[in-house]
Motif scaffolding. Structure first.
Motif, PDB file in Angstrom:
ATOM      1  N   ALA A 190      34.481  50.463  21.590  1.00  0.00           N
ATOM      2  CA  ALA A 190      34.656  51.876  21.250  1.00  0.00           C
ATOM      3  C   ALA A 190      33.294  52.551  21.064  1.00  0.00           C
ATOM      4  O   ALA A 190      33.042  53.643  21.601  1.00  0.00           O
ATOM      5  N   ILE A 191      32.424  51.910  20.304  1.00  0.00           N
ATOM      6  CA  ILE A 191      31.092  52.473  20.064  1.00  0.00           C
ATOM      7  C   ILE A 191      30.287  52.529  21.365  1.00  0.00           C
ATOM      8  O   ILE A 191      29.592  53.518  21.637  1.00  0.00           O
ATOM      9  N   LYS A 192      30.378  51.502  22.171  1.00  0.00           N
ATOM     10  CA  LYS A 192      29.674  51.499  23.462  1.00  0.00           C
ATOM     11  C   LYS A 192      30.109  52.667  24.334  1.00  0.00           C
ATOM     12  O   LYS A 192      29.277  53.284  25.024  1.00  0.00           O
ATOM     13  N   SER A 193      31.402  52.987  24.306  1.00  0.00           N
ATOM     14  CA  SER A 193      31.884  54.084  25.152  1.00  0.00           C
ATOM     15  C   SER A 193      31.346  55.431  24.679  1.00  0.00           C
ATOM     16  O   SER A 193      31.232  56.363  25.474  1.00  0.00           O
ATOM     17  N   VAL A 194      31.008  55.533  23.393  1.00  0.00           N
ATOM     18  CA  VAL A 194      30.366  56.747  22.884  1.00  0.00           C
ATOM     19  C   VAL A 194      28.908  56.789  23.341  1.00  0.00           C
ATOM     20  O   VAL A 194      28.423  57.803  23.844  1.00  0.00           O
ATOM     21  N   LEU A 195      28.214  55.687  23.171  1.00  0.00           N
ATOM     22  CA  LEU A 195      26.796  55.641  23.548  1.00  0.00           C
ATOM     23  C   LEU A 195      26.596  55.776  25.054  1.00  0.00           C
ATOM     24  O   LEU A 195      25.496  56.137  25.501  1.00  0.00           O
ATOM     25  N   ALA A 196      27.637  55.521  25.833  1.00  0.00           N
ATOM     26  CA  ALA A 196      27.549  55.636  27.292  1.00  0.00           C
ATOM     27  C   ALA A 196      27.799  57.052  27.790  1.00  0.00           C
ATOM     28  O   ALA A 196      27.726  57.302  29.001  1.00  0.00           O
ATOM     29  N   GLN A 197      28.067  57.993  26.896  1.00  0.00           N
ATOM     30  CA  GLN A 197      28.408  59.349  27.308  1.00  0.00           C
ATOM     31  C   GLN A 197      27.275  60.027  28.097  1.00  0.00           C
ATOM     32  O   GLN A 197      26.102  59.891  27.753  1.00  0.00           O
ATOM     33  N   SER A 198      27.669  60.779  29.119  1.00  0.00           N
ATOM     34  CA  SER A 198      26.683  61.556  29.873  1.00  0.00           C
ATOM     35  C   SER A 198      26.147  62.713  29.023  1.00  0.00           C
ATOM     36  O   SER A 198      25.036  63.192  29.251  1.00  0.00           O
ATOM     37  N   PHE A 199      26.934  63.160  28.040  1.00  0.00           N
ATOM     38  CA  PHE A 199      26.485  64.154  27.060  1.00  0.00           C
ATOM     39  C   PHE A 199      25.781  63.393  25.934  1.00  0.00           C
ATOM     40  O   PHE A 199      26.403  62.576  25.244  1.00  0.00           O
ATOM     41  N   LYS A 200      24.502  63.635  25.742  1.00  0.00           N
ATOM     42  CA  LYS A 200      23.692  62.811  24.833  1.00  0.00           C
ATOM     43  C   LYS A 200      23.451  63.444  23.467  1.00  0.00           C
ATOM     44  O   LYS A 200      22.992  62.752  22.544  1.00  0.00           O
ATOM     45  N   ASN A 201      23.733  64.736  23.314  1.00  0.00           N
ATOM     46  CA  ASN A 201      23.377  65.433  22.076  1.00  0.00           C
ATOM     47  C   ASN A 201      24.502  65.334  21.053  1.00  0.00           C
ATOM     48  O   ASN A 201      25.307  66.245  20.892  1.00  0.00           O
ATOM     49  N   PHE A 202      24.549  64.216  20.362  1.00  0.00           N
ATOM     50  CA  PHE A 202      25.614  64.006  19.387  1.00  0.00           C
ATOM     51  C   PHE A 202      25.119  63.144  18.228  1.00  0.00           C
ATOM     52  O   PHE A 202      24.092  62.473  18.308  1.00  0.00           O
ATOM     53  N   GLU A 203      25.890  63.193  17.152  1.00  0.00           N
ATOM     54  CA  GLU A 203      25.790  62.197  16.092  1.00  0.00           C
ATOM     55  C   GLU A 203      27.118  61.459  16.059  1.00  0.00           C
ATOM     56  O   GLU A 203      28.171  62.040  16.354  1.00  0.00           O
ATOM     57  N   LEU A 204      27.079  60.182  15.722  1.00  0.00           N
ATOM     58  CA  LEU A 204      28.293  59.373  15.623  1.00  0.00           C
ATOM     59  C   LEU A 204      28.480  58.961  14.168  1.00  0.00           C
ATOM     60  O   LEU A 204      27.666  58.216  13.611  1.00  0.00           O
ATOM     61  N   ILE A 205      29.543  59.479  13.552  1.00  0.00           N
ATOM     62  CA  ILE A 205      29.854  59.182  12.150  1.00  0.00           C
ATOM     63  C   ILE A 205      30.895  58.076  12.117  1.00  0.00           C
ATOM     64  O   ILE A 205      32.024  58.240  12.580  1.00  0.00           O
ATOM     65  N   LEU A 206      30.501  56.915  11.587  1.00  0.00           N
ATOM     66  CA  LEU A 206      31.411  55.775  11.441  1.00  0.00           C
ATOM     67  C   LEU A 206      31.758  55.630   9.962  1.00  0.00           C
ATOM     68  O   LEU A 206      30.875  55.381   9.139  1.00  0.00           O
ATOM     69  N   ILE A 207      33.034  55.794   9.629  1.00  0.00           N
ATOM     70  CA  ILE A 207      33.462  55.687   8.235  1.00  0.00           C
ATOM     71  C   ILE A 207      34.398  54.494   8.088  1.00  0.00           C
ATOM     72  O   ILE A 207      35.501  54.469   8.653  1.00  0.00           O
ATOM     73  N   ASP A 208      33.955  53.499   7.338  1.00  0.00           N
ATOM     74  CA  ASP A 208      34.795  52.331   7.102  1.00  0.00           C
ATOM     75  C   ASP A 208      35.760  52.611   5.955  1.00  0.00           C
ATOM     76  O   ASP A 208      35.353  53.055   4.880  1.00  0.00           O
ATOM     77  N   ASP A 209      37.035  52.345   6.197  1.00  0.00           N
ATOM     78  CA  ASP A 209      38.079  52.647   5.211  1.00  0.00           C
ATOM     79  C   ASP A 209      38.522  51.382   4.485  1.00  0.00           C
ATOM     80  O   ASP A 209      39.708  51.065   4.419  1.00  0.00           O
ATOM     81  N   GLY A 210      37.561  50.646   3.956  1.00  0.00           N
ATOM     82  CA  GLY A 210      37.889  49.451   3.183  1.00  0.00           C
ATOM     83  C   GLY A 210      38.319  48.277   4.034  1.00  0.00           C
ATOM     84  O   GLY A 210      39.204  47.502   3.626  1.00  0.00           O
ATOM     85  N   SER A 211      37.703  48.115   5.195  1.00  0.00           N
ATOM     86  CA  SER A 211      38.064  46.998   6.077  1.00  0.00           C
ATOM     87  C   SER A 211      37.828  45.658   5.386  1.00  0.00           C
ATOM     88  O   SER A 211      36.883  45.493   4.614  1.00  0.00           O
ATOM     89  N   THR A 212      38.689  44.687   5.709  1.00  0.00           N
ATOM     90  CA  THR A 212      38.548  43.334   5.162  1.00  0.00           C
ATOM     91  C   THR A 212      38.137  42.339   6.249  1.00  0.00           C
ATOM     92  O   THR A 212      38.069  41.137   5.984  1.00  0.00           O
ATOM     93  N   ASP A 213      37.884  42.847   7.453  1.00  0.00           N
ATOM     94  CA  ASP A 213      37.446  41.983   8.539  1.00  0.00           C
ATOM     95  C   ASP A 213      35.961  42.229   8.808  1.00  0.00           C
ATOM     96  O   ASP A 213      35.221  42.655   7.925  1.00  0.00           O
TER      97      ASP A 213
END
Length: 288
Positions: free
Chosen positions: A18-41
């Motif tokens: 999922a993250i790779k598909s964001v970083l592969a975007q042809s549109f480069k001007n972005f921030e990626l906000i990753l919010i962990d919701d209490g993952s146990t893995d």
């Protein structure tokens, strides 16, 4: 610029892609906000393994559910456009570029969604869905059928601030979002009729999630339909959802839930397969 938000909960099987598909975007001007919701893995460790200055990671160790995290993303976003994405999905490398260009060129539109390819647990392509491009009314949305793919949404931040998620609705948050905005006459959108989002639909065709989702939709209908549709129509719509629950329970009992996934999508062409394969090859080349 675009703020992309991905809420994460126990998504270790899919998050890296999922993250790779964001970083592969042809549109480069972005921030990626990753919010962990209490993952146990291992999700948080996977998120932290990427070394890109555009990535911002947030974690508080608690599980506050999807609507809360979506509202949090809106508040944290630095930029005037906010893109949704689920942690188990992927996107076409030109998704953001095409959505951004549409909103920039159409100031009267607040959000834009896309069509999608349905993908399986191992990134195999299973089908596609290209919704009609029309603005749904509140009465149409109450009927339970919309042409909006929530996870593929790119919206103006000002619209998101006007239309927050109800935090106690964690199973039909998108349904209620569209409905409440439409009731307020604040749902002006476009559907790009291309499969720019890769939706892991197999993870959502599960008995517990579907039944709870239908029950939540019925609750939303009961408290939101006054003044929009007649009582007769409200009861008719609720009966339709009750029938859907029965069908899902029967299919689950005879172990044919896969029929639902196949029924939702159209067959892919050779061009679809080539397009998807080329995109996946490019995404997999992204380094950390």
């Amino acid at each position: 610029m675009i703020s992309i938000g991905i809420p994460i909960y126990n998504a270790e099987d899919y998050l890296e892609d999922a993250i790779k598909s964001v970083l592969a975007q042809s549109f480069k001007n972005f921030e990626l906000i990753l919010i962990d919701d209490g993952s146990t893995d291992n999700s948080l460790a996977i998120a932290k393994s990427f070394n890109d200055p555009r990535i911002r990671i947030y974690t508080d160790g608690t599980n506050k559910k999807l609507p809360f995290r979506l509202n949090q993303i809106i508040q944290l976003a630095k930029y005037d456009y906010i893109a949704r994405m689920d942690a188990d999905d992927l996107m076409d490398v030109d998704r953001l570029k095409k959505q951004f260009e549409y909103l920039k060129n159409n100031p009267g539109i607040d959000l834009v969604t896309t069509g999608m390819y349905s993908i399986g647990k191992h990134n195999e392509i299973l089908g596609k869905r290209i919704p009609n491009n029309k603005m749904m009314t509140a009465s149409e949305i109450l009927g339970g059928i919309t042409n909006l793919l929530h996870a593929s949404m790119l919206a103006r931040k000002e619209w998101c601030l006007r239309n927050p998620y109800r935090v106690d609705n964690a199973l039909a948050e998108d349904y209620e979002l569209w409905l409440s905005a439409a009731i307020k006459k604040d749902l002006k959108y476009n559907v790009i009729q291309e499969p720019l989002y890769y939706y892991r639909e197999v993870e959502n065709v599960k008995i517990e999630k579907m039944i709870k989702g239908y029950n939540t939709q019925i609750e939303v209908i009961n408290h939101s339909s006054d003044g929009v549709i007649s009582d007769h129509d409200r009861k008719k719509i609720i009966r339709k959802f009750q029938v859907k629950k029965i069908i899902v329970k029967i299919l689950n009992a005879i172990k044919l839930m896969s029929i639902l996934q196949k029924h939702r999508v159209a067959k892919i062409s050779e061009d679809d397969l080539n397009r998807y394969t080329q995109n996946m090859d490019y995404i997999q080349q992204v380094g950390k």
